[in-house]
Design a protein around this motif. Sequence first.
Motif, PDB file in Angstrom:
ATOM      1  N   VAL A  79      56.636  49.215 -33.346  1.00 16.15           N
ATOM      2  CA  VAL A  79      56.738  48.552 -34.601  1.00 16.15           C
ATOM      3  C   VAL A  79      55.628  47.298 -34.448  1.00 16.15           C
ATOM      4  O   VAL A  79      55.278  47.203 -33.448  1.00 16.15           O
ATOM      5  CB  VAL A  79      58.218  47.642 -34.582  1.00 16.15           C
ATOM      6  CG1 VAL A  79      59.391  48.477 -34.685  1.00 16.15           C
ATOM      7  CG2 VAL A  79      58.226  46.950 -33.141  1.00 16.15           C
ATOM      8  N   MET A  80      55.376  46.648 -35.610  1.00 15.79           N
ATOM      9  CA  MET A  80      54.224  45.908 -35.676  1.00 15.79           C
ATOM     10  C   MET A  80      54.602  44.600 -36.457  1.00 15.79           C
ATOM     11  O   MET A  80      55.208  44.775 -37.763  1.00 15.79           O
ATOM     12  CB  MET A  80      53.142  46.629 -36.361  1.00 15.79           C
ATOM     13  CG  MET A  80      51.758  45.610 -36.806  1.00 15.79           C
ATOM     14  SD  MET A  80      50.567  46.180 -38.014  1.00 15.79           S
ATOM     15  CE  MET A  80      49.837  47.708 -36.782  1.00 15.79           C
ATOM     16  N   TYR A 123      52.943  41.127 -31.142  1.00 11.60           N
ATOM     17  CA  TYR A 123      52.248  42.442 -31.258  1.00 11.60           C
ATOM     18  C   TYR A 123      51.106  42.570 -30.168  1.00 11.60           C
ATOM     19  O   TYR A 123      51.044  43.654 -29.548  1.00 11.60           O
ATOM     20  CB  TYR A 123      51.700  42.673 -32.726  1.00 11.60           C
ATOM     21  CG  TYR A 123      51.446  44.151 -32.985  1.00 11.60           C
ATOM     22  CD1 TYR A 123      52.220  45.186 -32.864  1.00 11.60           C
ATOM     23  CD2 TYR A 123      50.104  44.266 -33.258  1.00 11.60           C
ATOM     24  CE1 TYR A 123      51.719  46.316 -32.822  1.00 11.60           C
ATOM     25  CE2 TYR A 123      49.476  45.609 -33.253  1.00 11.60           C
ATOM     26  CZ  TYR A 123      50.477  46.794 -33.275  1.00 11.60           C
ATOM     27  OH  TYR A 123      50.072  48.062 -33.511  1.00 11.60           O
ATOM     28  N   ALA A 124      50.229  41.618 -30.296  1.00 10.69           N
ATOM     29  CA  ALA A 124      48.853  41.414 -29.249  1.00 10.69           C
ATOM     30  C   ALA A 124      49.547  41.747 -27.741  1.00 10.69           C
ATOM     31  O   ALA A 124      49.194  42.333 -26.815  1.00 10.69           O
ATOM     32  CB  ALA A 124      48.265  40.425 -29.255  1.00 10.69           C
ATOM     33  N   GLN A 125      50.403  40.895 -27.548  1.00  8.27           N
ATOM     34  CA  GLN A 125      51.166  40.818 -25.955  1.00  8.27           C
ATOM     35  C   GLN A 125      51.661  42.414 -25.844  1.00  8.27           C
ATOM     36  O   GLN A 125      51.616  42.884 -24.675  1.00  8.27           O
ATOM     37  CB  GLN A 125      52.037  39.947 -25.902  1.00  8.27           C
ATOM     38  CG  GLN A 125      52.798  40.033 -24.490  1.00  8.27           C
ATOM     39  CD  GLN A 125      54.051  39.074 -24.340  1.00  8.27           C
ATOM     40  OE1 GLN A 125      53.653  37.953 -23.568  1.00  8.27           O
ATOM     41  NE2 GLN A 125      55.121  39.010 -24.992  1.00  8.27           N
ATOM     42  N   ALA A 126      52.367  42.879 -26.588  1.00 12.27           N
ATOM     43  CA  ALA A 126      52.988  44.148 -26.547  1.00 12.27           C
ATOM     44  C   ALA A 126      51.958  45.448 -26.368  1.00 12.27           C
ATOM     45  O   ALA A 126      52.126  46.289 -25.480  1.00 12.27           O
ATOM     46  CB  ALA A 126      53.885  44.766 -27.635  1.00 12.27           C
ATOM     47  N   LYS A 127      50.927  45.468 -27.018  1.00 11.25           N
ATOM     48  CA  LYS A 127      49.975  46.285 -27.030  1.00 11.25           C
ATOM     49  C   LYS A 127      48.959  46.085 -25.899  1.00 11.25           C
ATOM     50  O   LYS A 127      48.382  46.999 -25.333  1.00 11.25           O
ATOM     51  CB  LYS A 127      48.933  46.383 -28.291  1.00 11.25           C
ATOM     52  CG  LYS A 127      50.070  46.991 -29.820  1.00 11.25           C
ATOM     53  CD  LYS A 127      50.515  48.316 -29.158  1.00 11.25           C
ATOM     54  CE  LYS A 127      51.336  49.022 -30.243  1.00 11.25           C
ATOM     55  NZ  LYS A 127      51.608  50.390 -30.020  1.00 11.25           N
ATOM     56  N   MET A 137      61.580  41.680 -29.453  1.00 13.49           N
ATOM     57  CA  MET A 137      61.559  43.124 -30.146  1.00 13.49           C
ATOM     58  C   MET A 137      60.470  44.007 -30.031  1.00 13.49           C
ATOM     59  O   MET A 137      60.373  45.159 -29.736  1.00 13.49           O
ATOM     60  CB  MET A 137      62.146  43.382 -31.625  1.00 13.49           C
ATOM     61  CG  MET A 137      62.307  44.653 -32.182  1.00 13.49           C
ATOM     62  SD  MET A 137      63.854  45.550 -31.130  1.00 13.49           S
ATOM     63  CE  MET A 137      65.322  44.286 -31.749  1.00 13.49           C
ATOM     64  N   GLN A 138      59.176  43.342 -30.469  1.00 14.64           N
ATOM     65  CA  GLN A 138      58.082  44.127 -30.201  1.00 14.64           C
ATOM     66  C   GLN A 138      57.628  44.618 -28.672  1.00 14.64           C
ATOM     67  O   GLN A 138      57.277  45.732 -28.459  1.00 14.64           O
ATOM     68  CB  GLN A 138      56.891  43.492 -30.858  1.00 14.64           C
ATOM     69  CG  GLN A 138      57.042  43.231 -32.429  1.00 14.64           C
ATOM     70  CD  GLN A 138      55.890  42.523 -32.965  1.00 14.64           C
ATOM     71  OE1 GLN A 138      54.843  43.222 -33.102  1.00 14.64           O
ATOM     72  NE2 GLN A 138      55.669  41.394 -33.488  1.00 14.64           N
ATOM     73  N   PHE A 139      57.763  43.554 -27.878  1.00 15.80           N
ATOM     74  CA  PHE A 139      57.601  43.792 -26.530  1.00 15.80           C
ATOM     75  C   PHE A 139      58.521  44.841 -25.858  1.00 15.80           C
ATOM     76  O   PHE A 139      58.277  45.578 -25.172  1.00 15.80           O
ATOM     77  CB  PHE A 139      57.766  42.552 -25.654  1.00 15.80           C
ATOM     78  CG  PHE A 139      57.050  42.668 -24.174  1.00 15.80           C
ATOM     79  CD1 PHE A 139      55.974  42.606 -23.850  1.00 15.80           C
ATOM     80  CD2 PHE A 139      58.223  42.583 -23.294  1.00 15.80           C
ATOM     81  CE1 PHE A 139      55.530  42.618 -22.607  1.00 15.80           C
ATOM     82  CE2 PHE A 139      57.645  42.705 -21.905  1.00 15.80           C
ATOM     83  CZ  PHE A 139      56.273  42.488 -21.506  1.00 15.80           C
ATOM     84  N   ALA A 140      59.962  44.861 -26.426  1.00 18.55           N
ATOM     85  CA  ALA A 140      60.874  45.750 -26.034  1.00 18.55           C
ATOM     86  C   ALA A 140      60.751  47.028 -26.366  1.00 18.55           C
ATOM     87  O   ALA A 140      60.654  48.134 -25.874  1.00 18.55           O
ATOM     88  CB  ALA A 140      62.211  45.222 -26.121  1.00 18.55           C
ATOM     89  N   THR A 141      60.352  47.348 -27.768  1.00 10.58           N
ATOM     90  CA  THR A 141      59.945  48.651 -28.289  1.00 10.58           C
ATOM     91  C   THR A 141      58.880  49.233 -27.868  1.00 10.58           C
ATOM     92  O   THR A 141      58.811  50.462 -27.548  1.00 10.58           O
ATOM     93  CB  THR A 141      60.223  48.525 -29.700  1.00 10.58           C
ATOM     94  OG1 THR A 141      61.273  47.854 -30.415  1.00 10.58           O
ATOM     95  CG2 THR A 141      60.028  49.584 -30.646  1.00 10.58           C
TER      96      THR A 141
END
Length: 306
Positions: A110-111, A184-188, A125-129
């Motif tokens: 997700v973005m 989003y940056a952290q998750a990616k 949610m972004q980090f989790a997904t």
Amino acid sequence: MSRTTTPFGFHSTASEVLRSVDLSGKRAIVTGGASGIGLETSRALVNAGAEVTLAVRRPEAAQQAAPELRAANRGDVHIAALDLADLASVRQFTRQWSGPLHILVNNAGVMAIPDLQTTAQGWEMQFATNFLGHFALANGLHHALKEAEGARIVSLSSSAQLLGPVVFDDLHFRFRAYEPWAAYAQAKTACALMAVEATRRWQHEGIFANAVHPGAIATNLQKHTGGLKTPVERRKTPEQGAATSVLLAASPLLEGVGGRYFEDCNEAVVVDRRTPDFTGVAPYAIDAANAKRLWEVASQLMGMQV
């Protein structure tokens, strides 16, 4: 460690990358494998002869893609339910898997969700997904990857890793103000780091992981962003976007290569600042100490032994 390059590049397509590759007898999982670049990744793997499981949040929607993929008369196609934001769903998926797994493509994501959303555990949610769900999936399938005696993990990262690191002291925005692109940056960045540590831990078992920036592709991923903002010359088709994923998943050119970040079918250059065209990889996104720390933090969040 020399930079890995290939004959392929920005304009290469998934079918071109796997043109002479035979994946008969290989089994693959592609999360989010029924739409966007996930669908093109699945198509290329099936056309090369692999047995591919589309691990998707909405299996009923994936039923429309399966007949087309099976029409290649090469590899087989299966559909399985998987909600990466729900740990119970991830655990059910991994418990039901049996036999070896040669390719795991952690593609779904997700973005830039506009407002702070959290899972039942209170995780952003972004980090989790994008990261934690795939982390749990890879660990839950570790035995299957090991059984393959030569397996690859592809971790979908993004040029957004250039926007910021993993903020270990506030992963879930409980103190800092929520900002969609920072999340989003952290998750990616976390997805890139996962490939580094997975390779360090598992390469002696024949398991190698790499991260990929697929490029700017117009898909449903941009539903919260108002569409692509990338210059036309830097945009790719879904089949071009899937090229680097399938290169890492199956090309003999990447045999024994792991813990690296790729874009445009080649290992990215490490940069010391954000580039105007958002190419390259930030040092913090492939740093071994960061990767080890993230693995330990994620394991603790899930109650796993490190």
